[in-house]
Design a protein around this motif. Structure first.
Motif, short mmCIF file in Angstrom:
data_model
loop_
_atom_site.label_atom_id
_atom_site.label_comp_id
_atom_site.label_asym_id
_atom_site.label_seq_id
_atom_site.Cartn_x
_atom_site.Cartn_y
_atom_site.Cartn_z
N UNK A 1 -9.93 -17.55 31.11
CA UNK A 1 -10.53 -18.82 30.70
C UNK A 1 -9.71 -19.93 31.34
N UNK A 2 -10.12 -21.17 31.11
CA UNK A 2 -9.42 -22.29 31.73
C UNK A 2 -8.54 -23.03 30.74
N UNK A 3 -8.05 -22.34 29.72
CA UNK A 3 -7.24 -23.01 28.70
C UNK A 3 -5.83 -23.33 29.19
N UNK A 4 -5.41 -22.73 30.30
CA UNK A 4 -4.09 -23.01 30.85
C UNK A 4 -3.06 -21.97 30.46
N UNK A 5 -2.05 -21.81 31.33
CA UNK A 5 -1.02 -20.80 31.12
C UNK A 5 -0.21 -21.08 29.86
N UNK A 6 0.11 -22.35 29.60
CA UNK A 6 0.93 -22.67 28.42
C UNK A 6 0.25 -22.25 27.13
N UNK A 7 -1.05 -22.46 27.04
CA UNK A 7 -1.78 -22.11 25.82
C UNK A 7 -1.95 -20.61 25.66
N UNK A 8 -1.76 -19.86 26.73
CA UNK A 8 -1.91 -18.41 26.62
C UNK A 8 -0.88 -17.80 25.70
N UNK A 9 0.30 -18.43 25.61
CA UNK A 9 1.33 -17.90 24.72
C UNK A 9 0.85 -17.87 23.27
N UNK A 10 -0.09 -18.73 22.93
CA UNK A 10 -0.63 -18.79 21.57
C UNK A 10 -1.36 -17.50 21.22
N UNK A 11 -1.87 -16.81 22.24
CA UNK A 11 -2.67 -15.61 22.00
C UNK A 11 -1.84 -14.32 21.96
N UNK A 12 -0.53 -14.41 22.14
CA UNK A 12 0.30 -13.21 22.20
C UNK A 12 0.75 -12.80 20.81
N UNK A 13 0.61 -11.53 20.48
CA UNK A 13 1.05 -11.03 19.18
C UNK A 13 1.14 -9.51 19.20
N UNK A 14 1.76 -8.95 18.15
CA UNK A 14 1.88 -7.50 18.03
C UNK A 14 0.80 -6.99 17.09
N UNK A 15 0.22 -5.86 17.44
CA UNK A 15 -0.84 -5.29 16.62
C UNK A 15 -0.87 -3.78 16.79
N UNK A 16 -0.98 -3.05 15.70
CA UNK A 16 -1.03 -1.60 15.76
C UNK A 16 0.12 -1.01 16.58
N UNK A 17 1.31 -1.66 16.50
CA UNK A 17 2.49 -1.22 17.23
C UNK A 17 2.31 -1.26 18.75
N UNK A 18 1.31 -1.98 19.21
CA UNK A 18 1.10 -2.15 20.65
C UNK A 18 1.06 -3.63 20.96
N UNK A 19 1.89 -4.08 21.89
CA UNK A 19 1.89 -5.49 22.26
C UNK A 19 0.66 -5.82 23.07
N UNK A 20 -0.11 -6.78 22.61
CA UNK A 20 -1.35 -7.11 23.31
C UNK A 20 -1.09 -8.10 24.44
N UNK A 21 0.01 -7.89 25.11
CA UNK A 21 0.27 -8.66 26.32
C UNK A 21 -0.54 -8.10 27.48
N UNK A 22 -1.20 -6.98 27.27
CA UNK A 22 -2.00 -6.37 28.32
C UNK A 22 -3.48 -6.41 27.93
N UNK A 23 -4.27 -7.04 28.76
CA UNK A 23 -5.70 -7.19 28.52
C UNK A 23 -6.37 -5.84 28.30
N UNK A 24 -6.09 -4.86 29.17
CA UNK A 24 -6.80 -3.58 29.12
C UNK A 24 -6.45 -2.79 27.87
#
Length: 282
Positions: free
Chosen positions: A221-244
């Motif tokens: 999306x075009x929200x910008x790199x800085x705002x992407x940090x807002x979407x980072x979190x841990x879930x089900x013991x897997x870091x969702x830093x990876x889209x796939x």
């Protein structure tokens, strides 16, 4: 015999409408189809039956009732759960897309003769991709589709406080923007999913894999790199830093709607810690 003739006339009329719709509307994800309810289960009254044609299990639609030639309303939302003997069995639930707080909601129940409209908005879709390059690649492959920009989805997530989209988010945003399809790039394939059921309507293999350093969070999306940090979190013991990893888990059902919220994740974290403590105490 008179009833039979009237029903046959009605069926022919409905089929003509369906044929007209197919000829006047085309989408790579399925042509619009209008079919009549020919039967309802007596007990429990949770299912109805329509001619199957080319319907697939998992496709959703709306049940419409005509009061006059000019006036109609959506009675319920429907989804195909089974196809057998040229008939499609559909489940249904109240339609909430037209709710208006200032007016009472009408209480209507589907009945024989109501129309069920499938694929009304399959020419409008959200495209979820890991990078701009793949996003544009899919856009070019389906020029007849109206692609709703992922900024709309990203803005919706930030508005409701969700750090990544779950199935409930897609259902709501698709209803809000009148979209019928979520096209999701997953691993080495693209999947056109019914917005409401998340069942794959079509798959292709034209995407390729985005390099790690080009993958955006939670999607392009075009929200910008800085705002992407807002979407980072841990879930089900897997870091969702990876889209796939994230969307593969979502498609497999490993992520629930509650997992998108902060308190939902906190609750899961403590639940898992209790389970670990209980095993260690044995």
């Amino acid at each position: 015999m008179k009833f039979l003739n009237s029903f046959q006339d009605f069926l022919k009329y409905s089929l003509l409408i369906a044929l007209f719709s197919i000829l006047s509307y085309a989408s790579p994800f399925g042509n619009k189809l209008i079919v009549p309810i020919v039967e309802l289960d007596k007990d429990p009254k949770h299912y109805a039956y329509v001619p199957a044609f080319d319907l697939k299990v998992g496709e959703s639609g709306e049940i419409v009732r005509w009061f006059t030639k000019e006036h109609s309303t959506i009675v319920a939302r429907a989804a195909v759960v089974e196809i057998k003997d040229a008939r499609a069995k559909i489940a249904f639930e109240p339609f909430e897309g037209l709710e208006q707080g200032a007016f009472p909601a009408p209480i209507l129940f589907p009945k024989k003769g109501d129309e069920v409209i499938f694929r009304s908005f399959n020419d409008r879709a959200f495209l979820v991709a890991p990078s701009q390059e793949i996003y544009e690649k899919i856009q070019a492959a389906y020029p007849d589709v109206t692609w709703l920009h992922p900024d709309l989805l990203a803005a919706y997530l930030m508005d409701v406080g969700h750090t990544s989209p779950v199935k409930g988010d897609f259902r709501k945003v698709c209803t809000q923007y009148a979209a019928g399809i979520v096209y999701l790039v997953n691993l080495n394939e693209g999947q056109a999913l019914d917005c409401q059921t998340f069942i794959a309507i079509k798959k292709d293999y034209i995407t390729g894999r985005a390099p790690v350093d080009e993958r955006m969070l939670p999607f392009f999306s075009r929200i910008g790199i800085d705002n992407q940090n807002w979407f980072t979190y841990l879930i089900n013991n897997v870091t969702t830093r990876d889209y796939y990893l994230y969307f593969d888990a979502l498609l497999k059902g490993d992520i629930s709607d509650e997992d998108a919220t902060f308190f939902g994740r906190v609750t899961k974290y403590f639940t898992n810690q209790i389970k670990i403590f209980s095993k260690g105490a044995r």
